[in-house]
Write a protein that holds these residues in place. Structure first.
Motif, PDB file in Angstrom:
ATOM      1  N   SER A  21       1.102  -1.186   0.239  1.00 42.95           N
ATOM      2  CA  SER A  21       0.030  -0.418   0.399  1.00 42.95           C
ATOM      3  C   SER A  21       0.634   1.370   0.286  1.00 42.95           C
ATOM      4  N   TRP A  22       1.466   1.717  -0.804  1.00 47.20           N
ATOM      5  CA  TRP A  22       1.987   3.289  -1.231  1.00 47.20           C
ATOM      6  C   TRP A  22       1.551   4.364  -0.977  1.00 47.20           C
ATOM      7  N   PRO A  23       2.110   5.228  -0.028  1.00 54.16           N
ATOM      8  CA  PRO A  23       1.480   6.543   0.419  1.00 54.16           C
ATOM      9  C   PRO A  23       1.074   7.217  -1.093  1.00 54.16           C
ATOM     10  N   SER A  24      -0.109   7.944  -1.026  1.00 47.69           N
ATOM     11  CA  SER A  24      -0.161   9.232  -1.058  1.00 47.69           C
ATOM     12  C   SER A  24       0.810   9.869  -1.729  1.00 47.69           C
ATOM     13  N   ARG A  25       0.743  11.131  -2.537  1.00 50.88           N
ATOM     14  CA  ARG A  25       1.824  12.363  -3.192  1.00 50.88           C
ATOM     15  C   ARG A  25       1.378  12.595  -1.484  1.00 50.88           C
ATOM     16  N   ALA A  26       0.207  13.208  -1.354  1.00 52.71           N
ATOM     17  CA  ALA A  26      -0.030  13.964  -0.755  1.00 52.71           C
ATOM     18  C   ALA A  26       0.213  14.203   0.730  1.00 52.71           C
ATOM     19  N   VAL A  58       3.215  11.976   1.370  1.00 49.88           N
ATOM     20  CA  VAL A  58       4.228  11.891   1.103  1.00 49.88           C
ATOM     21  C   VAL A  58       4.849  13.266   1.322  1.00 49.88           C
ATOM     22  N   LEU A  59       4.383  14.718   1.069  1.00 54.10           N
ATOM     23  CA  LEU A  59       4.406  15.888   1.277  1.00 54.10           C
ATOM     24  C   LEU A  59       4.207  16.126   2.069  1.00 54.10           C
ATOM     25  N   GLU A  60       3.272  15.248   2.955  1.00 51.87           N
ATOM     26  CA  GLU A  60       2.347  15.710   4.342  1.00 51.87           C
ATOM     27  C   GLU A  60       3.960  15.054   5.312  1.00 51.87           C
ATOM     28  N   GLY A  61       4.070  14.310   5.229  1.00 56.97           N
ATOM     29  CA  GLY A  61       5.494  13.728   6.505  1.00 56.97           C
ATOM     30  C   GLY A  61       6.058  14.549   5.869  1.00 56.97           C
ATOM     31  N   GLN A 101       6.288  17.289   5.400  1.00 57.96           N
ATOM     32  CA  GLN A 101       6.228  18.690   6.164  1.00 57.96           C
ATOM     33  C   GLN A 101       6.661  18.820   7.343  1.00 57.96           C
ATOM     34  N   ALA A 102       6.108  16.981   8.338  1.00 57.64           N
ATOM     35  CA  ALA A 102       6.577  17.851   9.359  1.00 57.64           C
ATOM     36  C   ALA A 102       7.465  17.059  10.117  1.00 57.64           C
ATOM     37  N   VAL A 103       8.690  15.911   9.589  1.00 56.57           N
ATOM     38  CA  VAL A 103      10.169  16.338   9.322  1.00 56.57           C
ATOM     39  C   VAL A 103      10.412  17.117   9.391  1.00 56.57           C
ATOM     40  N   LEU A 104      10.524  17.766   8.769  1.00 57.78           N
ATOM     41  CA  LEU A 104      11.353  19.814   8.035  1.00 57.78           C
ATOM     42  C   LEU A 104      10.449  20.541   9.508  1.00 57.78           C
ATOM     43  N   ILE A 105       9.467  20.497   9.639  1.00 59.27           N
ATOM     44  CA  ILE A 105       9.069  20.904  11.185  1.00 59.27           C
ATOM     45  C   ILE A 105      10.132  20.975  12.367  1.00 59.27           C
ATOM     46  N   PHE A 106      10.023  19.698  12.470  1.00 55.61           N
ATOM     47  CA  PHE A 106      10.320  18.939  13.687  1.00 55.61           C
ATOM     48  C   PHE A 106      11.808  19.597  14.061  1.00 55.61           C
ATOM     49  N   VAL A 107      12.893  18.991  12.564  1.00 50.76           N
ATOM     50  CA  VAL A 107      14.200  18.901  12.734  1.00 50.76           C
ATOM     51  C   VAL A 107      13.979  20.511  12.952  1.00 50.76           C
TER      52      VAL A 107
END
Length: 59
Positions: A18-23, A25-28, A30-36
């Motif tokens: 079950s591959w993630p959708s583009r949305a 992937v972008l949401e994930g 974004q969350a990682v970048l904000i956390f970093v």
């Protein structure tokens, strides 16, 4: 098990993933970048505070 069967089984298994959708992937991302960025700011602030405290203690 031979090599050809291995690749067939691998391809069949990948079709069930079950591959993630583009949305998603972008949401994930974004969350990682904000956390970093947040963690970087916290570490920088702690470094600044401790450096100044050490300079006060050690002449």
């Amino acid at each position: 098990m031979n090599l050809i069967q291995y690749f067939r089984d691998s391809r069949a298994e990948l079709s069930r993933v079950s591959w993630p959708s583009r949305a998603q992937v972008l949401e994930g991302t974004q969350a990682v970048l904000i956390f970093v960025v947040a963690l970087t700011l916290i570490v920088y602030a702690m470094d600044f505070v401790f450096r100044n405290l050490i300079q006060l203690v050690l002449p």
